[in-house]
Every structure is written in structure tokens, then in C-alpha cells.
Design a protein around this motif. Sequence first.
Motif, mmCIF file in Angstrom:
data_model
loop_
_atom_site.group_PDB
_atom_site.id
_atom_site.type_symbol
_atom_site.label_atom_id
_atom_site.label_comp_id
_atom_site.label_asym_id
_atom_site.label_seq_id
_atom_site.Cartn_x
_atom_site.Cartn_y
_atom_site.Cartn_z
ATOM 1 N N ALA A 54 0.911 -1.228 -0.176
ATOM 2 C CA ALA A 54 0.010 -0.038 -0.015
ATOM 3 C C ALA A 54 1.025 1.173 0.065
ATOM 4 N N VAL A 55 2.053 1.212 0.702
ATOM 5 C CA VAL A 55 2.632 2.320 0.706
ATOM 6 C C VAL A 55 3.607 2.703 -0.430
ATOM 7 N N ARG A 56 3.999 1.577 -1.226
ATOM 8 C CA ARG A 56 4.574 1.495 -2.260
ATOM 9 C C ARG A 56 3.780 2.151 -3.416
ATOM 10 N N ALA A 57 2.529 1.780 -3.389
ATOM 11 C CA ALA A 57 1.296 2.452 -4.096
ATOM 12 C C ALA A 57 1.107 3.695 -3.936
ATOM 13 N N GLY A 58 1.071 4.111 -2.596
ATOM 14 C CA GLY A 58 1.185 5.625 -2.274
ATOM 15 C C GLY A 58 2.095 6.517 -2.704
ATOM 16 N N ILE A 59 3.405 6.024 -2.732
ATOM 17 C CA ILE A 59 4.775 6.777 -3.397
ATOM 18 C C ILE A 59 4.119 6.991 -4.792
ATOM 19 N N ASP A 60 3.679 5.984 -5.554
ATOM 20 C CA ASP A 60 3.137 6.252 -7.099
ATOM 21 C C ASP A 60 2.387 7.357 -7.308
ATOM 22 N N GLN A 61 1.184 7.225 -6.350
ATOM 23 C CA GLN A 61 0.339 8.243 -6.425
ATOM 24 C C GLN A 61 0.440 9.360 -5.648
ATOM 25 N N GLU A 62 1.724 9.680 -5.154
ATOM 26 C CA GLU A 62 2.285 10.932 -4.495
ATOM 27 C C GLU A 62 1.355 11.219 -3.406
ATOM 28 N N ILE A 63 1.067 10.263 -2.683
ATOM 29 C CA ILE A 63 0.339 10.220 -1.230
ATOM 30 C C ILE A 63 1.161 10.366 -0.459
ATOM 31 N N VAL A 64 2.551 9.506 -0.450
ATOM 32 C CA VAL A 64 3.591 9.337 0.251
ATOM 33 C C VAL A 64 4.798 9.879 -0.163
ATOM 34 N N PRO A 65 5.764 10.649 0.643
ATOM 35 C CA PRO A 65 6.986 11.056 -0.135
ATOM 36 C C PRO A 65 7.810 9.901 -0.186
ATOM 37 N N GLY A 66 8.488 9.972 -1.245
ATOM 38 C CA GLY A 66 9.326 8.723 -1.557
ATOM 39 C C GLY A 66 10.517 8.389 -0.486
ATOM 40 N N ARG A 67 11.138 9.252 0.373
ATOM 41 C CA ARG A 67 11.999 9.002 1.444
ATOM 42 C C ARG A 67 11.283 8.365 2.573
ATOM 43 N N ILE A 68 10.377 8.796 3.101
ATOM 44 C CA ILE A 68 9.558 8.125 4.117
ATOM 45 C C ILE A 68 8.889 6.744 3.816
ATOM 46 N N GLY A 69 7.979 7.010 2.451
ATOM 47 C CA GLY A 69 7.717 5.591 2.353
ATOM 48 C C GLY A 69 8.942 4.524 2.055
ATOM 49 N N ASN A 70 9.926 4.747 1.608
ATOM 50 C CA ASN A 70 10.946 3.742 1.448
ATOM 51 C C ASN A 70 11.391 3.139 2.844
ATOM 52 N N LEU A 71 11.338 4.143 3.808
ATOM 53 C CA LEU A 71 11.602 3.665 5.342
ATOM 54 C C LEU A 71 10.677 2.942 5.975
ATOM 55 N N ILE A 72 9.243 3.234 5.652
ATOM 56 C CA ILE A 72 8.409 2.429 6.157
ATOM 57 C C ILE A 72 8.578 1.235 5.500
ATOM 58 N N MET A 73 8.477 1.093 4.153
ATOM 59 C CA MET A 73 8.809 -0.431 3.669
ATOM 60 C C MET A 73 10.138 -0.876 4.107
ATOM 61 N N LYS A 74 11.204 -0.412 4.705
ATOM 62 C CA LYS A 74 12.189 -1.049 5.399
ATOM 63 C C LYS A 74 11.792 -1.739 6.725
ATOM 64 N N ALA A 75 11.190 -0.550 7.242
ATOM 65 C CA ALA A 75 10.543 -1.278 8.625
ATOM 66 C C ALA A 75 9.556 -2.572 8.552
ATOM 67 N N ALA A 76 8.716 -2.325 7.563
ATOM 68 C CA ALA A 76 7.842 -3.691 7.196
ATOM 69 C C ALA A 76 8.607 -4.716 6.787
ATOM 70 N N ASP A 77 9.666 -4.738 6.035
ATOM 71 C CA ASP A 77 10.577 -5.870 5.862
ATOM 72 C C ASP A 77 11.277 -6.430 7.080
ATOM 73 N N GLU A 78 11.321 -5.868 7.899
ATOM 74 C CA GLU A 78 12.010 -6.320 9.253
ATOM 75 C C GLU A 78 10.811 -6.990 9.913
ATOM 76 N N ILE A 79 9.659 -6.625 9.949
ATOM 77 C CA ILE A 79 8.690 -7.089 10.549
ATOM 78 C C ILE A 79 8.175 -8.646 9.889
ATOM 79 N N LYS A 80 8.395 -8.686 8.398
ATOM 80 C CA LYS A 80 8.051 -9.752 7.586
ATOM 81 C C LYS A 80 9.330 -10.893 7.838
ATOM 82 N N GLU A 81 10.209 -10.503 8.423
ATOM 83 C CA GLU A 81 11.404 -11.153 8.598
ATOM 84 C C GLU A 81 11.216 -11.818 10.204
ATOM 85 N N GLY A 82 10.450 -11.331 10.928
ATOM 86 C CA GLY A 82 10.108 -11.743 12.275
ATOM 87 C C GLY A 82 10.368 -11.050 13.317
#
Length: 386
Positions: A54-82
Amino acid sequence: MMIRIERDKTGPVEVPSHAYYGVQTMRAAGQYPKVNAPVHGQFIKALACVKSAAVRAGIDQEIVPGRIGNLIMKAADEIKEGKHSEQFIAGYIHGSSSHLLNVNLNEVLANRALELMLEDKGNYDLIDPDLHVNGPHSADWILSTSLNVAAHQLTHKLVSATEGLKYRLWMAKERLEGQRQGNSTDPVMNVPARLTRTFGESAKQLQLDAARLAEAASRFKRIRIDSARDAVMPQANRELTERTVSYLRHMTRIEFFAASRWDASSGSKSVYADLSSVLKTLAVNLFKLCSDIRNAASLKGSATSPESRRFHESAGFLHQICVLVIGYDHIISLAEEAGIPDEETVPPIIFYHVLESLDIMMKGIDSFAGSLTQEQDDADPAGIRR
């Protein structure tokens, strides 16, 4: 314990300084009694996956700033890793829905992203949990989509486990029959001839059960868009949802697709209850197999070796799991009959028991199949090399 002060519209709240969750999670969690029923780990990972898409799509739609969105996705990756599992303090049964779980994850992702920026946790003027993490998506949509992801993934793991057990039962049947025909004095598991036949019958039944599970899983690929029969999402939101589903398809490698809730392919209102019914059928079939094994073990002269005892004990373990899964299906059926699900939400009582049934059944089958394989390897060590 060190604390930080966070504020919402109601006022200030003390939050542990180390915590990634924040004011909304603390306030909401305090409104409900504690229930010792944590949210399933696979669901948390699926939820993080949906948020990331959803955040990646939000970056595309300019709802989420790129830098902030990328850091949120990095945090999400950590959760996906347990990682950060201790940060989810919402139990599965908080409230009439699990919006608290959605809030909990929003704050964890926002605060972890702030930490990655070397900013203070709780600085929501910089990264807002609602605006940047959740976006325009409703909590119900996020949670139901996450359940689709988790249920699909767990069901396919269960399909693999079921097919593996089918193969092992069939091989055990062939081996035992071959030994008897050759008048071998070295039986694999000291089982009577009728139980050997049961292995073959169960293997055939498991093949049918695996096919039904795969068919049930395929129904989770459909991700709804509309939130109500007579209400169409604004076009921008619809495009955002479709883009989110596209990223979700890429991230999971599962062919999810977006469709109106009311199109002709919608089928039964509750795919979760349908899956639970398939799981109950699998449990009933395995219950019979385990009963036959335990009855055979009670015969004089049976199950005298340590290997055989291990095999029969594993059957007893699976036996109890089958009873649990049958009971969980009854709970889900009662929830359906009581009208707990509505057209948009999946209540916690259903998604918890669906995921728990999938998880414990997979573990029970893996344990039983492992004991069966060990029995064969112990009887024929050369089989390991082959």
C-alpha cells in the motif's frame, strides 16, 4: 522504566520509551480486558506485506513522500522477517473488530521509520501513522486482505504437508506388503495387515483432501475493491487499491487480483468458513487413521520397539490436533450462524481460528510424517543413503 509522552485529541499518554507502538495503541488497548490470545505471527507478517504494498502504491500516487515511504517499507521488511514481534500488544479479540491491530502496526512502522531517520519516536508531524502508513485504505480492507494473504500461504503449506504424508503412507504400505510377501522377519512398524490397508486408503483420501485445500486457497486470490453494494470508491482510491494489489501480487508471487465485491465471481460470503469446512473434513479423515493406529498399538505384541512407540505417540499428538480443528470449525460455524460477519469485516473470532487450524494441522501432520519416515529409516538405514 523510561517513558515518553505522546498526545492525541484526548490528551497525553505515557508510552515506554523503547516501544514502537504509540499513543493510540496504548489508549485503545487499555479499554479492553487482557486476553491471553496473541495474534498469529503469520498474520502479522501478511499485514506488514499488505502495508508495504500500500505504501509503495502511495508513493506512485504521490500520497507518500518517497524517502518516508521507503523507510516505512524497510520497517515492514523487518516485521516480515519476524522482528519486533513483542511490539504487538493487541490481542486477537480486542473489540468487535481488530482495528486496534491495524493501529498497532501503523504506529510500529511509523516509529521504526522515524528511528531509521535518527528522529525521535512519536514525532508524528514528520511521519504520520494514519496519513503515511495507512493512507486512504480502511482498516477493514487492510485486515481482510491480510487474512487472504496469510490464509493462502498457510493453506499451500498445509497442501504440501498433506501431500508429503500421502506419499509416506503409500510408501509404508508398499514396503510392508513387500515384506509380508517375502516372509520378512523385519517388519517396519509391527503393524497388522488391516492397518497396512488403512495406510493405502488414507493415502488416497489425503490426495482428495489436498485437492480440496488447493481449490479453497484459490478463492483467497480475489481482493475486493468496493466497500458497499451501492457505493463505488472514488476513482483515485480505486486506482490506488488496484495498484496496491498489483504490488502485493509481485511481492508474494501469488496471483491476487482486484475485483468488485459484488461481481459474479464473488461466490460464498465467507470463504473462511468454507476453508474451515475443508479443514474439518481433513481432520475427520486423519482422526480415523490415528484411531486405527492407536487401536493397533493396544493389541498384544504390538508397538514394542522405541521406534514404534514414537510413531504411535506421534499419532496420538495428531489425534488431539484433529479434535481441536473439528472444534474450531464448530466455533466458526456458530459465528456464521449468529451473523457475526457482515458484508465488509471478518471478525477476530473467525480469522484467529482459521489461521490456528491451518497452523496446528500443518505442525501435526509434519510431526506424524516425520515419525513415519524415521520408522522406515530405522528399519532400513541404507534407505537414508538411497
